[in-house]
Design a protein around this motif. Structure first.
Motif, PDB file in Angstrom:
ATOM      1  N   SER A 164      -1.821 -16.101  -5.630  1.00 51.84           N
ATOM      2  CA  SER A 164      -2.264 -15.481  -6.889  1.00 51.84           C
ATOM      3  C   SER A 164      -3.427 -14.510  -6.692  1.00 51.84           C
ATOM      4  O   SER A 164      -3.656 -13.641  -7.531  1.00 51.84           O
ATOM      5  N   GLU A 165      -4.147 -14.621  -5.582  1.00 47.53           N
ATOM      6  CA  GLU A 165      -5.277 -13.733  -5.314  1.00 47.53           C
ATOM      7  C   GLU A 165      -4.911 -12.585  -4.375  1.00 47.53           C
ATOM      8  O   GLU A 165      -5.769 -11.771  -4.030  1.00 47.53           O
ATOM      9  N   TYR A 166      -3.662 -12.537  -3.971  1.00 50.83           N
ATOM     10  CA  TYR A 166      -3.217 -11.540  -2.999  1.00 50.83           C
ATOM     11  C   TYR A 166      -2.482 -10.395  -3.687  1.00 50.83           C
ATOM     12  O   TYR A 166      -1.900 -10.575  -4.752  1.00 50.83           O
ATOM     13  N   ALA A 167      -2.499  -9.234  -3.064  1.00 47.61           N
ATOM     14  CA  ALA A 167      -1.737  -8.094  -3.570  1.00 47.61           C
ATOM     15  C   ALA A 167      -0.262  -8.336  -3.289  1.00 47.61           C
ATOM     16  O   ALA A 167       0.118  -8.618  -2.159  1.00 47.61           O
ATOM     17  N   THR A 168       0.557  -8.238  -4.333  1.00 48.17           N
ATOM     18  CA  THR A 168       2.002  -8.389  -4.187  1.00 48.17           C
ATOM     19  C   THR A 168       2.685  -7.238  -4.906  1.00 48.17           C
ATOM     20  O   THR A 168       2.200  -6.767  -5.940  1.00 48.17           O
ATOM     21  N   VAL A 169       3.804  -6.790  -4.346  1.00 46.74           N
ATOM     22  CA  VAL A 169       4.569  -5.708  -4.956  1.00 46.74           C
ATOM     23  C   VAL A 169       6.064  -5.983  -4.782  1.00 46.74           C
ATOM     24  O   VAL A 169       6.458  -6.671  -3.850  1.00 46.74           O
ATOM     25  N   PRO A 170       6.878  -5.381  -5.651  1.00 49.72           N
ATOM     26  CA  PRO A 170       8.327  -5.466  -5.435  1.00 49.72           C
ATOM     27  C   PRO A 170       8.732  -4.506  -4.315  1.00 49.72           C
ATOM     28  O   PRO A 170       8.056  -3.496  -4.082  1.00 49.72           O
ATOM     29  N   GLN A 171       9.815  -4.818  -3.627  1.00 46.76           N
ATOM     30  CA  GLN A 171      10.247  -3.972  -2.512  1.00 46.76           C
ATOM     31  C   GLN A 171      10.661  -2.581  -2.974  1.00 46.76           C
ATOM     32  O   GLN A 171      10.681  -1.643  -2.183  1.00 46.76           O
ATOM     33  N   SER A 172      10.947  -2.416  -4.254  1.00 43.52           N
ATOM     34  CA  SER A 172      11.325  -1.098  -4.786  1.00 43.52           C
ATOM     35  C   SER A 172      10.116  -0.236  -5.138  1.00 43.52           C
ATOM     36  O   SER A 172      10.259   0.924  -5.510  1.00 43.52           O
ATOM     37  N   ALA A 173       8.901  -0.785  -5.000  1.00 43.73           N
ATOM     38  CA  ALA A 173       7.676  -0.059  -5.348  1.00 43.73           C
ATOM     39  C   ALA A 173       7.461   1.137  -4.432  1.00 43.73           C
ATOM     40  O   ALA A 173       7.949   1.177  -3.306  1.00 43.73           O
ATOM     41  N   THR A 174       6.688   2.088  -4.924  1.00 43.28           N
ATOM     42  CA  THR A 174       6.315   3.246  -4.118  1.00 43.28           C
ATOM     43  C   THR A 174       5.071   2.928  -3.302  1.00 43.28           C
ATOM     44  O   THR A 174       4.356   1.957  -3.589  1.00 43.28           O
ATOM     45  N   LEU A 175       4.802   3.768  -2.336  1.00 44.09           N
ATOM     46  CA  LEU A 175       3.604   3.624  -1.517  1.00 44.09           C
ATOM     47  C   LEU A 175       2.351   3.699  -2.393  1.00 44.09           C
ATOM     48  O   LEU A 175       1.421   2.916  -2.216  1.00 44.09           O
ATOM     49  N   LEU A 176       2.348   4.597  -3.359  1.00 44.01           N
ATOM     50  CA  LEU A 176       1.207   4.741  -4.257  1.00 44.01           C
ATOM     51  C   LEU A 176       0.980   3.456  -5.058  1.00 44.01           C
ATOM     52  O   LEU A 176      -0.153   2.984  -5.182  1.00 44.01           O
TER      53      LEU A 176
END
Length: 191
Positions: free
Chosen positions: A14-26
């Motif tokens: 919960s304290e870590y940066a997470t993103v979906p694999q479809s996200a952009t680099l930005l």
């Protein structure tokens, strides 16, 4: 360190940066910045982003190294013709590093159109898929986890749930292990 378990020292998911694999680099960079800002000022900042698929299952990791390397597309060509790893650990000289820089025309235009690259590059195309040795169960003893960090030369291990080896619940970072070891040494000196 046997009295500690990985879950005692890990950074919760919960304290870590997470993103979906479809996200952009930005989007990934923005997510990392937000997680770093929210993280305690007295702790080392995160340097990686965890990537999940549409079913919210862990699929990869994106490091600062991966993010920067993605800006220079010629690294893909270079990596396909060379082994992965540090050139110095492989016994390769600085002269060799410079010759590959010239041979593959690296960084000649990498920072041009930076904004365009940031919104068009997809996380799934640049993420790293950790190997089996980069996962550790939350109940694993800290001494075993430290051994795996050192032997594998990892900066972190992904921590899995005690009940489901597919569920990521946190990250054990070597920087936190280092801080614990330094604190323990300091206590020895005081006693």
């Amino acid at each position: 360190m046997r009295s500690y378990q990985v879950k005692d020292l890990m950074v919760p998911l919960s304290e870590y940066a997470t993103v979906p694999q479809s996200a952009t680099l930005l989007y990934a960079v923005d997510s990392l910045r937000k997680a770093q800002a929210a993280f305690g000022q007295d702790r080392y900042r995160h340097r990686a982003i965890l990537v999940f698929n549409g079913d919210n299952h862990f699929v990869g990791k994106l490091s600062q190294h991966d993010l920067i390397a993605a800006l220079e597309p010629n690294y893909k060509e270079m990596k396909s013709s060379m082994n992965h790893g540090s050139m110095h650990r492989l016994g390769l000289s600085d002269g060799f590093a410079k010759s590959t820089l010239e041979q593959y025309h690296l960084w000649e235009k990498a920072l041009e159109n930076l904004c365009e690259k940031a919104i068009h590059l997809k996380v799934k195309d640049i993420m790293y898929t950790p190997g089996m040795g980069e996962f550790v169960n939350a109940s694993t003893t800290l001494d075993e986890a430290i051994h795996r960090l050192i032997v594998g030369r990892h900066h972190s291990l992904l921590v899995t749930s005690d009940h489901d080896a597919q569920e990521i619940v946190g990250v054990l970072r070597i920087v936190d292990v280092f801080e614990l070891v330094c604190d323990a040494m300091h206590e020895c000196a005081v006693a």
